[in-house]
Design a protein around this motif. Sequence first.
Motif, PDB file in Angstrom:
ATOM      1  N   ALA A 123       0.878  -1.179  -0.058  1.00 27.50           N
ATOM      2  CA  ALA A 123       0.026  -0.109  -0.082  1.00 27.50           C
ATOM      3  C   ALA A 123       0.807   1.357  -0.033  1.00 27.50           C
ATOM      4  O   ALA A 123       0.732   2.411  -0.600  1.00 27.50           O
ATOM      5  CB  ALA A 123      -0.922  -0.078   1.189  1.00 27.50           C
ATOM      6  N   THR A 124       1.950   1.284   0.782  1.00 27.03           N
ATOM      7  CA  THR A 124       2.910   2.569   0.887  1.00 27.03           C
ATOM      8  C   THR A 124       3.466   2.688  -0.647  1.00 27.03           C
ATOM      9  O   THR A 124       3.349   4.026  -0.924  1.00 27.03           O
ATOM     10  CB  THR A 124       3.994   2.065   2.013  1.00 27.03           C
ATOM     11  N   HIS A 153      -3.149   6.664   8.152  1.00 31.85           N
ATOM     12  CA  HIS A 153      -1.733   5.891   8.310  1.00 31.85           C
ATOM     13  C   HIS A 153      -0.771   6.693   7.637  1.00 31.85           C
ATOM     14  O   HIS A 153      -0.877   7.590   6.826  1.00 31.85           O
ATOM     15  CB  HIS A 153      -1.765   4.415   7.959  1.00 31.85           C
ATOM     16  N   SER A 195       1.478   6.342   5.790  1.00 33.17           N
ATOM     17  CA  SER A 195       1.863   6.203   4.398  1.00 33.17           C
ATOM     18  C   SER A 195       0.697   6.876   3.632  1.00 33.17           C
ATOM     19  O   SER A 195       1.058   6.923   2.307  1.00 33.17           O
ATOM     20  CB  SER A 195       1.643   4.476   3.987  1.00 33.17           C
ATOM     21  N   ASN A 207      -6.878   2.141  10.738  1.00 35.87           N
ATOM     22  CA  ASN A 207      -6.074   1.012  11.057  1.00 35.87           C
ATOM     23  C   ASN A 207      -6.119   1.382  12.651  1.00 35.87           C
ATOM     24  O   ASN A 207      -5.608   0.337  13.409  1.00 35.87           O
ATOM     25  CB  ASN A 207      -4.783   0.879  10.680  1.00 35.87           C
ATOM     26  N   ASP A 251      -7.009   4.764   0.357  1.00 38.40           N
ATOM     27  CA  ASP A 251      -6.156   3.549   1.043  1.00 38.40           C
ATOM     28  C   ASP A 251      -6.969   2.609   1.547  1.00 38.40           C
ATOM     29  O   ASP A 251      -7.797   2.717   2.674  1.00 38.40           O
ATOM     30  CB  ASP A 251      -5.320   4.690   2.334  1.00 38.40           C
ATOM     31  N   ALA A 310      -6.173  -0.321   2.722  1.00 40.64           N
ATOM     32  CA  ALA A 310      -5.264  -1.460   3.375  1.00 40.64           C
ATOM     33  C   ALA A 310      -5.926  -2.044   4.610  1.00 40.64           C
ATOM     34  O   ALA A 310      -5.875  -3.268   4.628  1.00 40.64           O
ATOM     35  CB  ALA A 310      -3.856  -0.660   3.808  1.00 40.64           C
ATOM     36  N   SER A 327      -2.324  -3.754   0.433  1.00 40.68           N
ATOM     37  CA  SER A 327      -1.190  -4.766   0.511  1.00 40.68           C
ATOM     38  C   SER A 327      -1.760  -6.116   0.652  1.00 40.68           C
ATOM     39  O   SER A 327      -2.723  -6.612   1.067  1.00 40.68           O
ATOM     40  CB  SER A 327      -0.426  -4.565   1.760  1.00 40.68           C
ATOM     41  N   HIS A 342      -0.306  -8.551   2.469  1.00 48.34           N
ATOM     42  CA  HIS A 342      -0.127  -9.222   3.518  1.00 48.34           C
ATOM     43  C   HIS A 342      -1.266  -9.112   4.499  1.00 48.34           C
ATOM     44  O   HIS A 342      -1.311  -9.885   5.415  1.00 48.34           O
ATOM     45  CB  HIS A 342       1.361  -8.795   4.110  1.00 48.34           C
ATOM     46  N   LYS A 343      -1.912  -8.119   4.425  1.00 49.65           N
ATOM     47  CA  LYS A 343      -3.240  -7.794   5.267  1.00 49.65           C
ATOM     48  C   LYS A 343      -4.407  -8.414   4.757  1.00 49.65           C
ATOM     49  O   LYS A 343      -5.241  -8.839   5.449  1.00 49.65           O
ATOM     50  CB  LYS A 343      -3.445  -6.441   5.217  1.00 49.65           C
TER      51      LYS A 343
END
Length: 390
Positions: A76-77, A105, A107, A157, A182, A184, A205, A207-208
């Motif tokens: 995401a960043t 966040h 980012s 988040n 965003d 994420a 992202s 990984h989330k």
Amino acid sequence: MDKDNKVYLDNAATAPIAPNVISVIENYYKDCKVNVHRGMYNSAQLVTDQFELVRSKMAKFINAPEPENIVFTSGATDSLNMVAFGFATKLLNPGDHILTTVLEHHSNFVCWQQVANQTGASLDIVHLDNNGYLDQSELSKLLKNHPKIVAISMMSNVLGTVQPIKSISKTVHDAGGYIVVDAAQAIPHLPVDVQDLDVDFLAFSGHKLYGPTGIGVLYGKLDLLTQMNPVRFGGEMIDNVTETETTFQPAPIKFEAGTPNIAGVLGLGAAIDYLSKQDFDNLISKERRLVCYLFSELEKIPNAKLYGPKEAYAHTSVISFNIANYHPHDVATILDNYGVEVRAGHHCAMPLMQELHTESVVRVSLSFLNTEEDIDQLIFGLKKVADILS
Ligand code: PMP
């Protein structure tokens, strides 16, 4: 998705890995580690097809019109920085407005602050109202500045609150601006339909989303991706290079310079396969039930201060709190000794911490893999924290 009997309540940092992701990655490295898009030989073609199939699956997952709307990034960043420095810097002039929120966040905050500094645009920030929600009247007021860019997260988040992206996008477009979302934190917890939301860009992202680290997605409307400049240059993304000039491939390839994270893309594909087979509505309902249970149990802890709205369901899957004057790091460390993993700190949201008049908070973030027993163990641990620290 086992974690040595630990109760894992830090899903907002990263979610556990979905079944099959590791075997897909292992098979790629063991059996067929070739590069994509280049080789004329059969195995290179095969892996290229698998890689591009993930682009199509991802487009379907977020209801993007075409696979070409999907750019693979490192997360995401990376996606947000690409929009900030490949699209927004071209668009903005001194006196223009960028609108963001205090909930972001880092980012989705720091890059816009940097863009504002570089371009002379002003950065307008929406704060929280007295009930802990994003202040809708301040948002409406600041939207009247006709921001050229609105950069906003779909879900916080830290507080778990969800923003009304569909209606914000309409207002932004009516005023001639672009909306960058965003997602994420939202993507594993809410259905995300980019056409229904009518967003211009959306970042998240892998990984989330129960996938591997180091892989992410930038969705963009095709005409905007066509206008957007690449921010990285090198192999793969070019059309023709001479001593004096270079032309680029069309989107999305012009944004994917160099050898991509092939294993990451294939692993993300396996995570999407896993999620696509689930009854997503059912998983979301389970998370809502869990978060309401968590909220009611936390409220019973003496001297607990829960941040954000008083309505449990508004927190979606994340609740942040402090207890008495105990340092959040101490709380998290003691909880770990009782087998419960939570995050303590500013959660990459320092402007929000300032808004909440604290330096750090304890954050519990759930996934559909958690159970009521996990929450019971957390509450048991928190009672021990009180015994030890009081
Ligand atoms: N935005 C939000 C709302 C997030 O929760 C995160 C991850 N914690 C990010 C952006 C950044 O994601 P990544 O570090 O994977 O790039």
